[in-house]
Write an enzyme that holds these catalytic residues in place. Structure first.
Site, mmCIF file in Angstrom:
data_model
loop_
_atom_site.group_PDB
_atom_site.id
_atom_site.type_symbol
_atom_site.label_atom_id
_atom_site.label_comp_id
_atom_site.label_asym_id
_atom_site.label_seq_id
_atom_site.Cartn_x
_atom_site.Cartn_y
_atom_site.Cartn_z
ATOM 1 N N ASP A 54 -3.615 7.363 2.322
ATOM 2 C CA ASP A 54 -4.177 6.125 1.826
ATOM 3 C C ASP A 54 -5.655 6.173 2.178
ATOM 4 O OD1 ASP A 54 -3.035 2.944 1.350
ATOM 5 O OD2 ASP A 54 -5.121 3.259 1.929
ATOM 6 N N HIS A 111 0.817 -1.205 0.000
ATOM 7 C CA HIS A 111 0.000 0.000 0.000
ATOM 8 C C HIS A 111 0.855 1.262 0.000
ATOM 9 C CE1 HIS A 111 -4.457 -0.329 0.683
ATOM 10 N NE2 HIS A 111 -4.115 -1.579 0.527
#
Ligand code: UDP
Length: 464
Positions: free
Chosen positions: A120, A20
């Site tokens: 994120d 990620h």
């Protein structure tokens, strides 16, 4: 100080698990180069920062990015069990306090208040922070837009699920949601289906994910790790109507177009590329299940027996600690047929002309990299977005297949390898994935939509 010449201060918050943080960091690096008078503070755990900054040659990191380590929530002397999300739960429990601490430190040190918050998208609490600071929240969605849409439609999915809970609801498809008609209930990622309160208390991670759908519409701009040209029409139109500021900045784990071969030699410490040079065109099966998923011992054995029996040349990225699960004598017997390495330069492997098929877990970055290089896939999904990705690859794009029952057996693997590498159906898949590759190359080019959307993002950040 150097900081005094900076006009803006962008705070960036990473989700430090799986793959990620890397695409997010790559986006920030591009932004930092494009807006040199803006300072970027990158908040991430020490471990994740270390691996990112080690992997990127430090001379490649612009000086207007500074990393801050935030607490990972792991208690002193904690002994981890084997549960893959244990670290995630501990981190999420420590949020948002750990991020607040980092923000305070950065604001003091840089001497500039925050002008925008890029995170994120999993970090749904960021919307609260952005409101307190009165700055725009710009979530970055690392997975595919399909799973984004799933989160946005969470209430409708709950209703649908409750109406169909009785019989085989897992096989029902999400026909009522634009672009998601091929997705099954059983493909849905964690945090979507209604879960009991006790579960939510036990799993701060699922709790955070379950709130996403309500938080995302409060963002200023959404950035996708994707290309506009790859969306099916109903999905793009529908998302654009809900998120007018939806930007598709392209695949963020790849440099497009791919770097020229001479630059690759130092990446090839395990000799994967020179080994591939010696194989026939489109003959090799590249095997990797990403950085988090672990193939169970029995499936490792079945997969190994299958590749050996099939005679297909293979390159297998397998951590040393899992090598014990290979059949006795496998490495010796297959030393001429294949190569097992603890880590492969995956994007270069997929770009190599000898690679014929990718045996994958359907992680988003892996799927992106396979498509960008025109390689068909055989997949064994584990969790999270893998089942949705598998469904898209197999049924929407037609560029690969999902192994029957999502479990590897010797006969299923042999059959799948034959199908993709030899049969007409496999040739069809290759044709389709090659045409997606062409679309990506165009979309990633200087006149493509990704460059345009990136420019829009730069303007948004500079104008604040
Ligand atoms: N990767 C790699 N070499 C390996 C295994 C993985 O470079 O031997 C990279 C791969 O190129 C991709 C990432 O690790 O960028 C895996 O990301 P993905 O989203 O597919 O899966 P995750 O690790 O998040 O499960």
């Amino acid at each position: 100080s150097i900081e005094s010449s900076h006009k803006q201060h962008v705070a960036v918050m990473a989700f430090p698990f799986g793959t990620h943080a890397i695409p997010l960091f790559n986006l920030v690096r591009k932004l930092a180069i494009a807006i040199p008078n803006t300072h970027f503070s990158f908040f991430n755990t020490a471990n994740s920062n270390k691996s990112i900054f080690l992997a990127s040659n430090s001379s490649n990191i612009p000086s207007n990015i500074k990393a801050y380590n935030i607490g990972d929530g792991v208690p002193m002397n904690h002994v981890f069990t084997n549960h893959p999300v244990e670290g995630v739960e501990l981190l999420v429990k420590a949020t948002p306090e750990n991020f607040y601490k980092g923000l305070e430190a950065a604001i003091t040190e840089i001497g500039l208040k925050i002008s925008s918050l890029i995170t994120d998208a999993f970090l749904s609490f960021a919307v609260v922070i952005s409101k307190e600071m009165n700055v725009p929240w710009i979530p970055v969605w690392v997975s595919v837009p399909y799973t984004f849409s799933i989160h946005v439609y969470i209430d409708l999915i709950h209703q649908f699920y409750e109406n169909h809970e009785d019989s085989d609801s897992g096989d029902k498809t999400l026909e009522l949601i634009p672009g998601l008609s091929k997705i099954h209930i059983k493909d849905l990622p964690d945090g979507i289906l209604p879960i009991s309160r006790t579960n939510l208390e036990e799993s701060p991670f699922e709790c955070m994910l379950s709130k996403l759908g309500r938080m995302l519409p409060q963002s200023a701009t959404v950035d996708m790790n994707f290309y506009q040209e790859l969306y099916p029409i109903p999905l793009l139109d529908d998302l654009k109507s809900k998120f007018p500021n939806l930007l598709n900045v392209g695949y963020l784990t790849l440099s497009m177009p791919p770097p020229p071969p001479p630059l690759l030699s130092d990446l090839d410490v395990t000799g994967c590329l020179s080994w591939l040079d010696r194989q026939k065109a489109m003959s090799v099966a590249y095997i990797s299940f990403g950085t988090v998923a672990t193939l169970p011992p029995n499936e490792t054995l079945e997969l190994a027996e299958a590749v050996e029996a099939s005679g297909v040349p293979f390159l297998w990225s397998l951590k040393d600690k899992w090598k014990d699960y290979l059949p006795n004598g496998f490495l010796e017997r297959t030393s001429m047929q294949g190569k097992v390495v603890p880590w492969a330069p995956q994007t270069q492997v997929l770009a190599h002309s000898s690679t014929g098929v990718f045996v994958t877990h359907f992680g988003s970055n892996s799927v992106n990299e396979s498509i960008a290089n025109g390689v068909p896939m055989i997949g064994r999904p584990f969790f999270g977005d893998h089942p949705v990705n598998g469904r898209i690859v197999e049924e929407i794009q037609g560029v690969g297949l999902r192994v029957e029952g999502d479990v590897l057996t010797k006969s299923r693997v042999i059959k799948s390898l034959e199908l993709v590498l030899v049969h007409e159906q496999g040739k069809e898949m290759r044709k389709k994935v090659q045409s997606l590759k062409e679309i990506v190359l165009k979309a990633a080019g200087p006149n493509g939509s990704a460059a345009k959307d990136f420019k829009t993002l730069v303007e948004k950040l500079s104008m604040l």
